[in-house]
Design an enzyme around this catalytic site. Structure first.
Site, PDB file in Angstrom:
ATOM      1  N   ARG A 141       1.750  -6.797   0.046  1.00 62.13           N
ATOM      2  CA  ARG A 141       1.997  -5.393   0.429  1.00 62.13           C
ATOM      3  C   ARG A 141       0.677  -4.679   0.746  1.00 62.13           C
ATOM      4  NH1 ARG A 141       0.519  -0.304  -0.487  1.00 62.13           N
ATOM      5  NH2 ARG A 141       0.446  -0.686  -2.725  1.00 62.13           N
ATOM      6  N   ASP A 142      -0.110  -4.380  -0.277  1.00 58.88           N
ATOM      7  CA  ASP A 142      -1.362  -3.644  -0.090  1.00 58.88           C
ATOM      8  C   ASP A 142      -2.293  -4.388   0.873  1.00 58.88           C
ATOM      9  OD1 ASP A 142      -3.547  -1.984  -0.409  1.00 58.88           O
ATOM     10  OD2 ASP A 142      -3.847  -2.372  -2.526  1.00 58.88           O
TER      11      ASP A 142
ATOM     12  N   HIS B 109      -7.073  -1.184 -10.617  1.00 58.46           N
ATOM     13  CA  HIS B 109      -6.897  -1.588  -9.212  1.00 58.46           C
ATOM     14  C   HIS B 109      -8.230  -1.316  -8.508  1.00 58.46           C
ATOM     15  CE1 HIS B 109      -4.118  -1.874  -5.553  1.00 58.46           C
ATOM     16  NE2 HIS B 109      -5.266  -1.483  -5.032  1.00 58.46           N
TER      17      HIS B 109
ATOM     18  N   HIS C 267     -11.282  -2.010  -5.767  1.00 62.80           N
ATOM     19  CA  HIS C 267     -11.658  -2.522  -4.447  1.00 62.80           C
ATOM     20  C   HIS C 267     -13.133  -2.908  -4.475  1.00 62.80           C
ATOM     21  CE1 HIS C 267      -8.173  -0.970  -1.723  1.00 62.80           C
ATOM     22  NE2 HIS C 267      -7.741  -1.420  -2.867  1.00 62.80           N
TER      23      HIS C 267
ATOM     24  N   CYS D  52     -10.864  -2.749   4.170  1.00 60.89           N
ATOM     25  CA  CYS D  52     -10.931  -1.341   3.799  1.00 60.89           C
ATOM     26  C   CYS D  52     -10.685  -0.476   5.018  1.00 60.89           C
ATOM     27  CB  CYS D  52     -12.311  -1.021   3.218  1.00 60.89           C
ATOM     28  SG  CYS D  52     -12.467   0.709   2.763  1.00 60.89           S
TER      29      CYS D  52
ATOM     30  N   ASN E  69      -9.341  -4.785  -1.524  1.00 60.76           N
ATOM     31  CA  ASN E  69      -8.914  -5.308  -2.824  1.00 60.76           C
ATOM     32  C   ASN E  69      -9.763  -6.480  -3.296  1.00 60.76           C
ATOM     33  OD1 ASN E  69      -6.270  -3.910  -3.412  1.00 60.76           O
ATOM     34  ND2 ASN E  69      -5.891  -4.651  -1.339  1.00 60.76           N
TER      35      ASN E  69
HETATM   36 ZN   LIG Z   1      -5.708  -1.793  -3.072  1.00 59.56          ZN
END
Ligand SMILES: [Zn+2]
Length: 301
Positions: free
Chosen positions: A17-18, A209, A211, A242, A251
């Protein structure tokens, strides 16, 4: 820091997803399903599979119904979906989702630019989702983005994040994922933030979470481990990049997170070799190089 014997960490895989939503090339549904199933076979038990959002906003997630219905259920594996509004939640429920996630930001400008509403309006939008999920006995996870900095507003006060987290928790969210969306935080800033948030939300209900945009993700994860956080989000191969700094990393790669955790004695239930193979599979389909340092090291060893 040494973990207690057999202490475990839950890794939430957000790549499908992300990660994929930030890849411009549209991935065929069957490839997404195979990726998700490979991740589950590698031992990931929490996988964010898709987002029930309008294809107008995120074309990559237009096949959310097919993906959610297509993945093979496995005992102990939770397939979740981002559901920003009630309509999305109801569709996700019909498609057999096990868990849903809602999304807000710690920065007013980011909320406006990213989800076209104020922080307050985002609460109004997902309150019906939380209520409906409660009735359906579906756990709700909440993401707060920009917890350590905003691309528009710069520094974000830990107290502001803590207040949003407190409200999310009070409204029934089971887990709150704190997102360093632009990857600018450092370990001591992370600890200050976690101290502020944990005054209102138990550490066991928080997730990190991070990055890797500025190369700090694993350092921040280590700092969070020292503070007692035991749930981390990651994206296989560091998928996604990003959106605020083209060419920079997004991520943290799941492979790198798992290598750190296993090396330091934490249990994850994940088979690193199979995870690396899942990463190689999706990178080949996307025609990209992996962003995982561990995958690169293993593939070239
Ligand atoms: Zn993320």
């Amino acid at each position: 820091m040494s973990p207690m014997p057999s202490e475990s960490v839950r890794v939430v895989e957000v790549g499908p997803r992300d990660g994929l939503q930030n890849e411009t090339r549209i991935v065929p549904t069957s490839t997404k399903i195979e990726l998700i199933e490979r991740l589950a076979d590698a031992g990931l038990q929490s996988i964010e599979a898709t987002a029930f959002v309008s294809p107008k906003w995120i074309p990559q997630m237009a096949d959310h119904n097919e993906v959610m219905r297509g993945v093979r259920p496995l005992p102990g594996v939770v397939y979740s979906a981002l559901t920003p509004n009630l309509q999305g939640f109801e569709a996700a429920l019909r498609a057999g989702v096990n868990e849903v996630a809602v999304f807000t930001a710690a920065s007013e400008t980011f909320a406006q630019k990213n989800i076209n509403c104020s922080i307050e309006q985002s609460f109004e939008r997902f309150r019906p989702v939380i209520d409906a999920a409660f009735t359906a006995k579906i756990p709700v996870r909440a993401y707060i983005s920009c917890v350590l900095g905003c691309p528009y507003e710069g520094a974000v006060a830990p107290g502001k994040v803590a207040e949003i987290a407190r409200r999310l928790f009070a409204s029934g969210c089971r887990e709150i994922s704190l997102g360093d969306t632009i990857g600018v935080g450092t370990p001591n800033q992370t600890k200050v933030l976690l101290r502020a948030v944990s005054e209102h939300v138990p550490l066991s209900c928080l997730a990190g979470h991070f990055h890797d945009t500025y190369g700090q993700a694993l350092a921040n994860i280590y700092g969070s481990l020292e503070m007692g956080i035991r749930v981390f989000d990651a994206s296989v191969s560091g998928l996604g990049g990003c959106p605020y700094a083209p060419g920079a990393l997004g991520n943290v790669a799941t492979e790198d997170l798992v290598y750190l955790l296993h090396g330091d004695g934490f249990d994850t239930g994940i088979d690193l070799q199979n995870l690396i193979a899942a990463g190689a599979f999706i990178c080949e389909h996307l025609g990209i190089q992996t962003h995982s340092r561990v995958a690169k090291a293993v593939q070239h060893a």
